[in-house]
Design a protein around this motif. Structure first.
Motif, short mmCIF file in Angstrom:
data_model
loop_
_atom_site.label_atom_id
_atom_site.label_comp_id
_atom_site.label_asym_id
_atom_site.label_seq_id
_atom_site.Cartn_x
_atom_site.Cartn_y
_atom_site.Cartn_z
N LEU A 72 85.99 -51.01 -37.30
CA LEU A 72 86.07 -50.74 -37.96
C LEU A 72 85.18 -51.80 -38.66
O LEU A 72 84.71 -52.10 -39.45
CB LEU A 72 87.83 -50.97 -38.81
N ALA A 73 85.61 -52.94 -38.23
CA ALA A 73 84.93 -54.27 -38.71
C ALA A 73 83.01 -53.78 -38.75
O ALA A 73 82.23 -54.49 -39.07
CB ALA A 73 84.73 -55.36 -37.80
N VAL A 74 82.58 -53.18 -37.37
CA VAL A 74 81.27 -52.52 -37.00
C VAL A 74 80.81 -51.86 -38.39
O VAL A 74 79.97 -52.29 -38.59
CB VAL A 74 81.35 -51.84 -35.66
N GLN A 75 81.91 -50.95 -38.73
CA GLN A 75 81.38 -50.32 -39.59
C GLN A 75 80.89 -50.38 -41.00
O GLN A 75 80.89 -50.09 -41.43
CB GLN A 75 82.43 -48.95 -40.06
N GLY A 76 81.71 -51.66 -41.30
CA GLY A 76 81.98 -52.54 -42.45
C GLY A 76 83.46 -51.69 -43.41
O GLY A 76 82.73 -52.48 -44.40
N VAL A 77 84.04 -51.50 -42.98
CA VAL A 77 85.42 -51.69 -43.30
C VAL A 77 86.33 -52.32 -43.73
O VAL A 77 86.38 -52.98 -42.27
CB VAL A 77 86.31 -50.17 -42.81
N ARG A 78 86.78 -53.13 -44.11
CA ARG A 78 87.73 -54.11 -44.56
C ARG A 78 88.72 -53.31 -44.31
O ARG A 78 89.64 -52.15 -44.57
CB ARG A 78 87.27 -54.42 -46.53
N THR A 79 89.61 -54.18 -43.54
CA THR A 79 90.92 -53.44 -42.60
C THR A 79 91.76 -54.89 -42.63
O THR A 79 91.59 -56.38 -41.86
CB THR A 79 90.22 -53.24 -41.16
#
Length: 814
Positions: free
Chosen positions: A335-342
């Motif tokens: 998710l971090a690699v996708q730029g998804v704030r998690t």
């Protein structure tokens, strides 16, 4: 903000995993999607990227789509000051949602009210509008300091976050509203200013109990003007903690009456069953409930995710699934690699640290700028560490966070796209609270529940109806528990001498406890009142969080530096000699646990293993309150005494959980008087169930483990809140007996709830064991992570047959 990478040993353990290594949905070592760049992907698209191949897709056992909801507006009540409405509009809110307006109406009429609506439904504004309006009215009073309000939060982080929100919202009102935090982190030099000038004081029940109420003369002007008490996230006040808070609230009401005030209570809760009833039990007052959520909601995609079986074998040769920790670290990385704030919610402090460490190590392989945007957040950090992490998350500097439930409660983390939940959090209320952390700005969100190798988690990911088609639980608390009530009667007597007039406030058991407190020389009766006569502080008699004593300080042996603290009740199992302790990305080994001085001395190290404590438990029946026949079997509820001793610890390989060895410990036993539910079976029932003497111990033990694992589905507890004992021939019953007990002095209401739901609870337990795909038992059905006997003996088939026979008797008994 700099964070350390994995210690030596963790990296080796990762490379040794016998499962498919993580591969990211963007090319490794190329240009990852810049965080927060461009339009946000839909939650369905995010999930599709996570399940990018057949192997990953097979781990999703169910996907639930909650459609968006349109909101319904209303008008603010006429009594709300126009200046307050203008301030709200300047914050971008033109009109309130209907439930906000209704909550304000009740508050302004002087009626205590609980608003129990979904996450991000604007509960804060529902109570802030009438509070700010009343404070503004009070600022114009010709004499005196004007009206005041008190805000109670279960965590320091939430109080600090709410202060920021109130300060920003009330900025146009000038000095009429003076919000101030008063907790253990407040500098001494600021405390007098808060007492004298703060008119919206934000604190927690612990500080109210230990600091404000015992010093009420210094707070007299504030308490005399107290108009509102806000109790935020009130669903978190359950069990022993909730019972203590209920008595603290009664003490507050008594002191307020002494100064001539009668504050209105405004409570905010996540969606809960019977919130008005729970709020009444918490406050001792009639409380109106507002449950219809009229706010809009973005789409929520909720996936249930089961990690795959590995080629490894655990205790007694049982198959082992990949851990929820490792799986959640993979998801957080992707998710971090996708730029998804998690945010990844984790059940333990160690788990939060480990997930953050693994994610940082893997992100470093993609882009060296990414590891610094992932961190851990948990209790036990020093105040300045917590505040720095909260600021970084709020500002967007952090892209991913592995957090304990310290961030579950209300802290504004708007802008999140996804939530990963590493293991069922114990209640449906907590599950929805954690899932609601994402999508708080109204956009769509993704939530993923990653199952642990545990009976309840396994049951839930294969029975989604138990999560999505059932209401959330009722809040369980018992303010009349004598172990809770007695120390608060002493504290109340120290604040103001107690009289018989006070007994109805504290509950029906109060009068009966007074002779015992006199006999123990804790209180002395003079004329018509009872007085506290000891030199010690009465408020120190109890820890309202049920932690059983002073916290143990964790100190670095070589430097004397304080790293943090651990609860007294958990010290024997978490910081015993030889225990591995994680803190802010660094690994330490405990050199010595000094119980006399409440200190654990640690040294930094990098062992290739984690540690798990083992204990032994014996139980004695003190009194049977209720007994129900289930055919020849008996279902009972009553008081017991439990003797527990930590005797050893296991060393387990990181990530895989493989046992490397066991080390003996010499720690003193601890005794607990509490409440329990238990059931017995007869020889004839054992014959009918085809359970022979060689199988009996294992069948009872397996049924005990699985029933403990399943109880959180029926009571607002965690499996770590309860314990169990199974005995082929118990000396008090003279029959094969299984006990499940509350892990708190005097009980917490969980065993009583188990007794009243026993047929459904044990039916689900039997189903969870029978439906597990393993042959002889595994962590997904009958093995327990806290078993003192190393999960031996266990007999899966015997447990199924035994529970079937028991439940057949239950149907006959009904």
């Amino acid at each position: 903000m700099a964070f350390n990478h994995l210690p030596a040993g963790v990296h080796d353990a990762l490379s040794a995993l016998s499962v498919t290594p993580v591969t990211h949905s963007v090319p490794m070592a190329s240009n990852p999607l810049p965080p927060d760049a461009g339009a946000r992907p839909s939650p369905g698209m995010i999930l599709e990227r996570l399940a990018r191949d057949a192997t990953r897709a097979a781990r999703i056992t169910h996907t639930e789509h909650l459609p968006p909801r349109i909101g319904s507006h209303a008008d603010w009540p006429e009594q709300i000051r126009p200046e307050v409405i203008a301030a709200i509009r300047s914050a971008g809110i033109e009109r309130p949602w209907a439930h906000q307006a209704r909550t304000s109406e009740h508050a302004l009429r002087g009626e205590s009210v609980v608003v129990a609506t979904g996450t991000a439904s604007g509960k804060s504004l529902a109570y802030l509008a009438p509070v700010l309006s009343t404070l503004l009215d009070g600022s114009e009073a010709p004499n005196g300091r004007g009206a005041t309000a008190l805000y109670l939060a279960p965590t320091k982080a939430l109080a600090a976050d709410q202060r920021r929100a109130v300060r920003d919202l009330a900025a146009p009102l000038g000095s009429a509203v003076r919000p101030a935090v008063y907790d253990g982190d407040t500098p001494v030099e600021e405390r007098e200013w808060v007492r004298q000038y703060g008119n919206y004081v934000l604190t927690n029940p612990d500080m109210l109990h230990r600091g404000i109420l015992p010093s009420h003369p210094r707070w007299s002007s504030f308490l005399r003007a107290l108009r509102y008490v806000v109790i935020d996230e009130c669903h978190s006040y359950r069990g022993v903690f909730g019972s203590h808070v209920a008595q603290v609230v009664r003490r507050l009401r008594r002191i307020c009456a002494r100064y001539g005030s009668e504050p209105v209570f405004l409570l905010a809760s996540a969606t809960a069953a019977e919130p008005g009833r729970a709020a009444t039990r918490l406050t001792g007052l009639p409380v109106v409930e507002i449950t219809e959520d009229t706010s809009p909601r973005g789409e929520l995609v909720f996936a249930l995710w089961e990690p795959p079986l590995t080629e490894l074998h655990g205790e007694q040769g049982a198959p082992v699934r990949r851990t929820a920790t490792a799986e959640s670290a993979d998801l957080l990385t992707d998710l971090a690699v996708q730029g998804v704030r998690t945010v990844a919610f984790v059940r333990s402090r160690r788990g939060a640290e480990l997930i953050a460490l693994i994610a940082q190590e893997r992100l470093a392989e993609v882009d060296r700028s990414l590891p610094g945007r992932v961190a851990a957040y948990r209790g036990g950090y020093l105040p300045e560490e917590r505040r720095a992490l909260e600021r970084a998350l709020h500002s967007g500097e952090l892209l991913g966070l592995a957090a304990t439930t310290a961030l579950e409660l209300g802290v504004d983390v708007s802008g999140l796209d996804a939530v990963v939940i590493a293991g069922y959090p114990g209640t449906r209320a907590s599950l929805w609270q954690q899932a609601g952390r994402a999508g708080r700005s109204g956009q769509g969100a993704l939530a993923v529940l990653v199952a642990r190798d545990d009976p309840l988690d396994t049951y839930l990911v294969h029975h989604p109806e138990a999560l999505f088609d059932q209401p959330v639980e009722s809040t369980v608390l018992d303010p009349d528990n004598p172990y809770v009530l007695a120390p608060h009667l002493c504290a109340a007597a120290a604040e103001l001498p107690l009289t018989e007039f006070d007994f109805p406030l504290f509950g029906p058991a109060a009068g009966g406890l007074m002779p015992q407190l006199e006999a123990a020389s804790l209180l002395r009766r003079r004329a018509k009142a009872w007085h506290w006569t000891r030199r010690e502080r009465a408020a120190d008699l109890t820890d309202i969080r049920g932690q059983g004593g002073s916290p143990v300080q964790i100190v670095e042996a070589g430097t004397g530096r304080l790293l943090g603290t651990v609860d007294a009740a958990a010290a024997h199992t978490t910081v015993h000699d030889g225990a591995v302790h994680l803190h802010q990305g660094r690994t330490y080994v405990v050199q010595q646990l000094d119980l006399a001085d409440d200190v654990a001395l640690v040294e930094e190290a990098s062992p290739p293993y984690s540690t798990t404590a083992r204990d032994t438990t014996a139980i004695t029946i003190l009194e049977t309150d209720t007994e129900i026949p289930w055919g020849d079997a008996r279902l009972c509820f009553g008081s017991v005494e439990v003797t527990n001793q930590v005797v050893s610890f296991l060393r387990r390989k990181l990530i895989t959980g493989e046992v490397l060895g066991e080390t003996k410990l010499d720690l003193p036993p601890r005794t607990l008087r509490t409440r329990a539910v238990w059931w017995t079976v007869t020889e004839d029932q054992l014959d009918a169930a085809r359970v022979n003497p060689e199988q009996l111990g294992g069948a009872l033990h397996a049924a005990e483990h699985a029933s403990i694992g399943m109880l959180p589905l029926f009571a607002t507890c965690d499996r770590w809140d309860i314990g169990g004992v199974s005995v082929p021939l118990h000396p008090d019953t003279l029959l094969p007996t299984v006990f499940v007990y509350d892990g708190h002095p005097g009980g917490a209401g969980f065993a009583e709830r188990a007794f009243h739901t026993a047929a459904d609870w044990l039916t689900a337990t039997r189903h969870a064991i029978a439906s597990c795909e393993c042959e002889a038992g595994c962590p997904s059905c009958i093995q327990s992570p806290k078993c003192g006997n190393g999960n031996d003996p266990l007999h899966k088939r015997g447990a199924i047959r035994l529970l079937s026979e028991l439940l057949r008797g239950a149907r006959q008994g009904a």
